[in-house]
Design a protein around this motif. Structure first.
Motif, PDB file in Angstrom:
ATOM      1  N   GLU A   1     -12.115 -11.837  11.932  1.00 12.91           N
ATOM      2  CA  GLU A   1     -12.431 -11.593  13.345  1.00 12.91           C
ATOM      3  C   GLU A   1     -13.934 -11.664  13.599  1.00 12.91           C
ATOM      4  O   GLU A   1     -14.546 -10.688  14.037  1.00 12.91           O
ATOM      5  CB  GLU A   1     -11.911 -10.208  13.759  1.00 12.91           C
TER       6      GLU A   1
ATOM      7  N   THR B   1      -0.251 -10.017  15.350  1.00  9.90           N
ATOM      8  CA  THR B   1      -0.567  -8.729  15.973  1.00  9.90           C
ATOM      9  C   THR B   1      -1.252  -7.811  14.963  1.00  9.90           C
ATOM     10  O   THR B   1      -1.249  -8.086  13.764  1.00  9.90           O
ATOM     11  CB  THR B   1       0.719  -8.036  16.459  1.00  9.90           C
ATOM     12  N   SER B   2      -1.792  -6.739  15.476  1.00 15.15           N
ATOM     13  CA  SER B   2      -2.509  -5.794  14.621  1.00 15.15           C
ATOM     14  C   SER B   2      -1.590  -5.240  13.527  1.00 15.15           C
ATOM     15  O   SER B   2      -0.441  -4.893  13.799  1.00 15.15           O
ATOM     16  CB  SER B   2      -3.042  -4.654  15.489  1.00 15.15           C
ATOM     17  N   GLY B   3      -2.086  -5.201  12.320  1.00 22.18           N
ATOM     18  CA  GLY B   3      -1.333  -4.617  11.209  1.00 22.18           C
ATOM     19  C   GLY B   3      -0.348  -5.558  10.552  1.00 22.18           C
ATOM     20  O   GLY B   3       0.443  -5.143   9.710  1.00 22.18           O
ATOM     21  N   CYS B   4      -0.374  -6.840  10.904  1.00 25.47           N
ATOM     22  CA  CYS B   4       0.617  -7.751  10.344  1.00 25.47           C
ATOM     23  C   CYS B   4       0.219  -8.280   8.972  1.00 25.47           C
ATOM     24  O   CYS B   4       0.969  -9.012   8.338  1.00 25.47           O
ATOM     25  CB  CYS B   4       0.886  -8.906  11.308  1.00 25.47           C
ATOM     26  N   GLY B   5      -0.994  -7.948   8.514  1.00 21.99           N
ATOM     27  CA  GLY B   5      -1.360  -8.339   7.154  1.00 21.99           C
ATOM     28  C   GLY B   5      -2.384  -9.453   7.065  1.00 21.99           C
ATOM     29  O   GLY B   5      -2.604 -10.009   5.987  1.00 21.99           O
ATOM     30  N   LYS B   6      -3.054  -9.768   8.157  1.00 21.93           N
ATOM     31  CA  LYS B   6      -4.018 -10.875   8.154  1.00 21.93           C
ATOM     32  C   LYS B   6      -5.203 -10.565   7.236  1.00 21.93           C
ATOM     33  O   LYS B   6      -5.562 -11.360   6.365  1.00 21.93           O
ATOM     34  CB  LYS B   6      -4.556 -11.122   9.575  1.00 21.93           C
ATOM     35  N   THR B   7      -5.815  -9.401   7.466  1.00 18.27           N
ATOM     36  CA  THR B   7      -6.976  -9.039   6.669  1.00 18.27           C
ATOM     37  C   THR B   7      -6.620  -8.960   5.188  1.00 18.27           C
ATOM     38  O   THR B   7      -7.348  -9.445   4.320  1.00 18.27           O
ATOM     39  CB  THR B   7      -7.542  -7.694   7.155  1.00 18.27           C
ATOM     40  N   THR B   8      -5.478  -8.348   4.912  1.00 21.83           N
ATOM     41  CA  THR B   8      -5.043  -8.238   3.527  1.00 21.83           C
ATOM     42  C   THR B   8      -4.931  -9.619   2.888  1.00 21.83           C
ATOM     43  O   THR B   8      -5.396  -9.839   1.771  1.00 21.83           O
ATOM     44  CB  THR B   8      -3.680  -7.508   3.463  1.00 21.83           C
TER      45      THR B   8
ATOM     46  N   ALA C   1       2.262  -4.584   3.037  1.00 25.98           N
ATOM     47  CA  ALA C   1       1.284  -5.203   3.928  1.00 25.98           C
ATOM     48  C   ALA C   1       1.496  -6.713   3.979  1.00 25.98           C
ATOM     49  O   ALA C   1       1.397  -7.322   5.038  1.00 25.98           O
ATOM     50  CB  ALA C   1      -0.135  -4.892   3.467  1.00 25.98           C
TER      51      ALA C   1
ATOM     52  N   PHE D   1       0.884  -1.172   0.000  1.00 30.91           N
ATOM     53  CA  PHE D   1       0.000   0.000   0.000  1.00 30.91           C
ATOM     54  C   PHE D   1       0.913   1.210   0.000  1.00 30.91           C
ATOM     55  O   PHE D   1       1.519   1.522   1.019  1.00 30.91           O
ATOM     56  CB  PHE D   1      -0.911   0.023   1.226  1.00 30.91           C
TER      57      PHE D   1
ATOM     58  N   HIS E   1      -6.790 -12.101  16.270  1.00 35.39           N
ATOM     59  CA  HIS E   1      -5.541 -11.829  16.978  1.00 35.39           C
ATOM     60  C   HIS E   1      -5.642 -12.343  18.411  1.00 35.39           C
ATOM     61  O   HIS E   1      -4.853 -12.005  19.262  1.00 35.39           O
ATOM     62  CB  HIS E   1      -5.165 -10.342  16.915  1.00 35.39           C
TER      63      HIS E   1
HETATM   64  N1  LIG Z   1      -6.404   0.139   2.022  1.00 38.51           N
HETATM   65  C1  LIG Z   1      -5.220   0.326   2.636  1.00 38.51           C
HETATM   66  N2  LIG Z   1      -4.488   1.415   2.343  1.00 38.51           N
HETATM   67  C2  LIG Z   1      -3.293   1.628   2.943  1.00 38.51           C
HETATM   68  N3  LIG Z   1      -2.750   0.804   3.831  1.00 38.51           N
HETATM   69  C3  LIG Z   1      -3.415  -0.311   4.168  1.00 38.51           C
HETATM   70  C4  LIG Z   1      -4.690  -0.608   3.591  1.00 38.51           C
HETATM   71  N4  LIG Z   1      -5.141  -1.771   4.103  1.00 38.51           N
HETATM   72  C5  LIG Z   1      -4.172  -2.173   4.969  1.00 38.51           C
HETATM   73  N5  LIG Z   1      -3.139  -1.319   5.004  1.00 38.51           N
HETATM   74  C6  LIG Z   1      -1.927  -1.442   5.795  1.00 38.51           C
HETATM   75  O1  LIG Z   1      -1.402  -2.716   5.565  1.00 38.51           O
HETATM   76  C7  LIG Z   1      -0.958  -3.306   6.754  1.00 38.51           C
HETATM   77  C8  LIG Z   1      -1.673  -4.613   6.983  1.00 38.51           C
HETATM   78  O2  LIG Z   1      -3.059  -4.345   7.154  1.00 38.51           O
HETATM   79  P1  LIG Z   1      -4.119  -5.467   7.522  1.00 38.51           P
HETATM   80  O3  LIG Z   1      -5.447  -4.821   7.563  1.00 38.51           O
HETATM   81  O4  LIG Z   1      -3.945  -6.614   6.598  1.00 38.51           O
HETATM   82  O5  LIG Z   1      -3.672  -5.849   8.989  1.00 38.51           O
HETATM   83  P2  LIG Z   1      -4.353  -6.860  10.009  1.00 38.51           P
HETATM   84  O6  LIG Z   1      -3.355  -7.875  10.310  1.00 38.51           O
HETATM   85  O7  LIG Z   1      -5.672  -7.300   9.504  1.00 38.51           O
HETATM   86  O8  LIG Z   1      -4.534  -5.912  11.286  1.00 38.51           O
HETATM   87  P3  LIG Z   1      -5.732  -5.862  12.324  1.00 38.51           P
HETATM   88  O9  LIG Z   1      -5.552  -6.967  13.276  1.00 38.51           O
HETATM   89  O10 LIG Z   1      -5.540  -4.536  12.987  1.00 38.51           O
HETATM   90  O11 LIG Z   1      -7.019  -5.942  11.553  1.00 38.51           O
HETATM   91  C9  LIG Z   1      -1.224  -2.307   7.860  1.00 38.51           C
HETATM   92  O12 LIG Z   1      -0.021  -1.610   8.119  1.00 38.51           O
HETATM   93  C10 LIG Z   1      -2.233  -1.388   7.271  1.00 38.51           C
HETATM   94  O13 LIG Z   1      -2.029  -0.073   7.769  1.00 38.51           O
END
Ligand SMILES: Nc1ncnc2c1ncn2[C@@H]1O[C@H](COP(=O)(O)OP(=O)(O)OP(=O)(O)O)[C@@H](O)[C@H]1O
Ligand SMILES: [Mg+2]
Lengths: 522, 299
Positions: free
Chosen positions: B160, B35-42, B16, B11, B193
């Motif tokens: 989640e 942990t939060s922000g590690c890229g799971k949702t992506t 991500a 991104f 998480h």
């Molecule tokens: N649409 C987007 N635009 C810019 N950055 C993004 C976008 N989506 C995710 N990111 C960044 O990519 C990284 C991974 O995001 P992701 O949502 O996959 O994390 P996550 O593991 O699901 O976190 P959480 O547990 O907080 O949901 C994060 O640093 C986030 O800030």
């Protein structure tokens, strides 16, 4: 009590006009609104997707909103002429901002998780828009449309200024003629219209979009609008068209007199004097009502028609001076009278043109003129008493004040102080009677009708009699206020009918009688 | 069922997801943990093309998902979000009918399937006409799950799913979910998480950090055979509890007749809270339990 009976009487008498004005008003409002919705809603949706340009688009629509309505209408005359077209465009532009903004706010406000779920379930972008975003944004969007509607009902009154009809004809006519029944006959229906449309839209706002097929909602709305296209005043092709101010339309010494005395039968539209001259120049109008020394006559190459049956009252300009000042400075009268008979209508028009259109300073215009007429003498810078010259707040008066200043400075030991820009007639006259100024240029018609306000009989008797009116005001002012009317300057700044020079010449129309004859021929 | 190969997603300048590959077998429950922000949702969203990877490929049932129209792909994959994503302007019945309608199901089929799921998910039939705002958090989450299960998709993606619930509701709903026959046969990729949740729900856990996979394996493998310091450190805080939970009573006491559902932790809990009344009649004590567990671990 008398007031209300008068009102209902007026409504009854003018019911035809009221009805057609109301229909035109509805037509203008709804058509512009529909066009605005068709453009603003997609635009609002689009900028909700492109947040980066949202600010620019909203800013631009906001700027449109701040353009004064009359200015906007004036700008559009060269392109769209007068009548409903420019009015609809202006109303359309005013309706844009609330609709774009609310669409944008409504769409942006839809919960991102809901959109995400919709997409995740396999809805297409179109399905997301129509089944999720629009239904959820609908209440906010409708609120924007309601705002726009109420704004448009209000602004549509201004359409009367550019011959597009609507309830503004009564409102501005009433204001100009100081006729409160007429004002109310326009204002009350306009207010009711705003309330009614807002109420109808509030019903629509509560409709559950998900259940009702969109067509059921939109269709009646569109039908109403389409039908209102036919209700708009239609423009006349071929024949001559007159454009008169609301004030002129309602006055005995205006349009009513033209009909009665000259039997003038011309198609007319109501229009504001701010755009009237330009519209004549652009050939959108053929005959207009104006003031005979207006600089725009020259700017737009118009000529005045001779009022050969004298329906327009005389408005000859002359300095009016407190008698006490003349007693104290006996030399003053002769000095001021040096200007008597010197400036005729076309000369005054040319001088006004320089100030109003060419934006030259009144000092320079006055000085140039005085030199050319050999009335200029170098200032003596004497140490006599001080004479205070007043003027009303427009170009012609500024020029005259400067001319008198030059005359007094060059021909006496007196000093001069100018107090220009004293607002309207009342302010100027009060300043004179309260010894705050010593003289100012006034017009015989104004002194007669506005300041003296004689009874109807006297008004009728003296009507268009130039000398009679001058004699009457001289005598009355002397008796009532100890103020003396000096000799008239020469020009007559009165109502006049005007035409484009080349058209008048090719049709050989010089007077209003000629015009009537020409109209009757066709 | 799912094969992800060398997925990379940036991104802007941030990375991500940084070159990850994994597989999910048919019927398996894979948990993405980190942990939060590690890229799971992506990672999850790249499976149904809500996010397109910068490079790398995802295969579902052997076909590259890029060959399918995204909308069609998504209609065949269940999707459950943390904030349930129910349409606020649709009733519960209308909400769960969304995907079947997209697939042009007949009304009576939709009704039949909805009734079935209402029963399985313990949802009262009277809720059908309600709007989501009138439901409790637990009910909303159940409806969200019902919606994703309506067309019985073989693959379920959950981000989640219990995240918005309070702790007690979360634990009880989790238990219900695990018992749900609808879910048993499904291939599920679930993001969390919450370590407890991962251990409870996951056949395998994919532990992520800063866009990379640190280890994939069964809960026991991650716990007892950590691939690196990160993995070891990640579970340290709750290690004992996790270990107790992940070991069955039967493995420690082979002679015990406890079912394969009962972990060492469960028995410990029963001993500590006899008032709950689920203490079996055998005479295992806490001291015995700990000693046997330590012995088991050393093996
Ligand atoms: N649409 C987007 N635009 C810019 N950055 C993004 C976008 N989506 C995710 N990111 C960044 O990519 C990284 C991974 O995001 P992701 O949502 O996959 O994390 P996550 O593991 O699901 O976190 P959480 O547990 O907080 O949901 C994060 O640093 C986030 O800030
Ligand atoms: Mg996430």
């Amino acid at each position: 009590m008398e007031q209300t009976t008068g009102f209902w009487q007026f409504i009854a008498q003018q019911s035809d006009k009221l009805w057609s004005q109301t229909l035109a008003h509805v037509g203008l409002t709804l058509i512009s609104l529909i066009i605005a919705i068709l453009i603003a809603v997609p635009l609002g949706i689009w900028i909700a997707r492109k947040q980066r340009i949202a600010g620019a688009v909203l800013g631009f629509a906001g700027v449109l909103q701040t353009i004064p309505s009359i200015a906007l209408l004036g700008i559009m005359i060269p392109f769209l002429g007068i009548g409903p077209k420019p009015a609809i465009l202006a109303l359309f532009l005013y309706a844009l901002l609330p609709i774009i903004r609310n669409t944008y706010t409504g769409i942006s406000g839809v919960n991102a998780a809901v959109i995400d779920a919709a997409r995740g379930m396999g809805m297409s972008n179109w399905q997301i828009l129509t089944k999720v975003e629009l239904p959820l944004a609908f209440p906010v969007l409708m609120a924007g449309i309601r705002t726009a509607t109420v704004i448009n009902v209000g602004v549509a009154t201004l359409a009367a200024y550019i011959a597009a009809g609507g309830l503004g004809e009564f409102i501005f006519g009433g204001i100009a003629l100081n006729n409160s029944n007429m004002i109310l006959a326009g204002a009350i229906p306009a207010a009711l219209l705003a309330i009614l449309l807002d109420f109808l839209l509030s019903l629509l706002q509560r409709v559950n979009l998900k259940r009702v097929r969109v067509t059921y909602v939109i269709l009646p709305f569109i039908l109403v609008t389409m039908s209102s296209f036919y209700l708009l005043p239609t423009q006349i092709g071929g024949r001559m068209l007159g454009g008169f101010t609301p004030e002129f339309m309602g006055r005995q010494d205006g349009y009513l007199g033209l009909k009665k005395v000259y039997h003038l039968g011309i198609e007319t539209v109501v229009i504001s004097d701010a755009v009237m001259y330009k519209a004549a120049f652009e050939k959108k109008l053929d005959v207009i009502s104006g003031y005979s020394t207006d600089g725009r006559l020259k700017a737009f190459n118009l000529i005045t028609l001779v009022d050969d049956r004298h329906i327009f009252p005389p408005y000859y300009a002359a300095p009016i001076v407190r008698q006490a000042v003349l007693d104290k400075h006996p030399e003053l009268e002769a000095i001021l009278n040096q200007l008597a008979g010197v400036i005729n209508d076309s000369t005054m028009t040319a001088l006004n043109y320089k100030v109003d259109e060419l934006k030259q300073s009144p000092e320079k215009v006055a000085m140039d003129f005085m030199r050319s007429r050999h009335l200029y003498r170098p200032a003596r810078n004497g140490s006599g008493g001080t004479i205070r010259i007043g003027s009303k707040i427009f170009g012609e008066q500024y020029i005259l004040a400067q001319m008198y200043k030059i005359l007094i400075n060059g021909n006496s030991e007196l000093q001069v102080e100018t107090k220009t820009g004293l607002g309207g007639t009342k302010i100027c006259f009060d300043a004179l009677t309260n010894n705050q100024i010593d003289f100012y240029p006034e017009y015989t018609g104004t002194g007669f009708l506005v300041l003296l306000q004689p009874d109807e009989q006297t008004t009728k008797k003296l009507g268009g009699d130039t000398d009679g009116v001058y004699r009457y005001v001289s005598q009355q002012f002397n008796e009532k206020y100890q103020i003396k009317w000096l000799k008239p300057i020469g020009f007559n700044n009165t109502y006049a009918l005007m035409m484009r020079r080349e058209q008048a010449q090719s049709l050989q129309i010089k007077s209003i009688t000629d015009l009537t004859k020409h109209l009757n021929k066709n | 069922m799912i094969t992800a190969q060398n997925l990379i997603k940036h991104f802007g300048t941030a990375t991500a997801v940084n070159n990850i590959s994994f597989e999910v077998k048919e019927g398996e429950n894979l948990v993405l943990l980190g942990t939060s922000g590690c890229g799971k949702t992506t990672t999850l969203r790249m499976i149904n093309r809500l996010i397109e990877p910068d490079s790398g490929t995802v295969f579902v049932n052997g076909t590259d998902i890029r060959t399918q129209q995204p909308e069609v792909l998504r209609r065949g994959i269940g999707y459950v979000l943390q904030n349930h994503g129910l349409f606020p302007h649709y009733t519960v019945a209308e909400n769960i009918a969304i995907v079947p309608r997209l697939l042009k199901w007949a009304d009576q089929d939709i009704r039949k399937r909805a009734d079935e799921l209402f029963q399985k998910l313990n949802l009262d039939a009277s809720l059908a006409g309600q709007y989501p705002a009138a439901l409790s958090g637990g009910q909303q989450q159940r409806v969200g799950l019902a919606r994703s299960l309506m067309v019985n998709p073989p693959l379920l993606l959950m981000d989640e799913p219990f995240g918005a619930l309070d702790n007690l509701t979360r634990i009880s709903i989790r238990k219900e979910f695990r018992a749900l026959d609808e879910l048993v046969k499904k291939t599920i990729v679930m993001v969390t998480h919450d370590v407890q949740e991962a251990f409870e729900m996951g056949d395998r856990i994919c532990l992520m950090d800063k866009g990379e996979i640190k280890q994939i394996g069964t809960p026991e493998e991650l716990l007892f055979k950590p691939a690196n310091d990160f993995v070891r450190g990640f579970f340290d805080e709750q290690r004992l509890q996790l270990e107790l939970r992940s070991v069955l009573l039967k493995e420690v006491f082979p002679e015990s007749d406890a079912s394969s559902e009962v972990s060492v932790w469960d028995r410990m809990d029963a001993l500590l809270h006899p008032e709950n009344g689920n203490l079996p009649a055998d005479d295992i004590r806490i001291g015995d339990l700990m000693r046997a567990f330590e012995t088991y671990k050393r093996k």
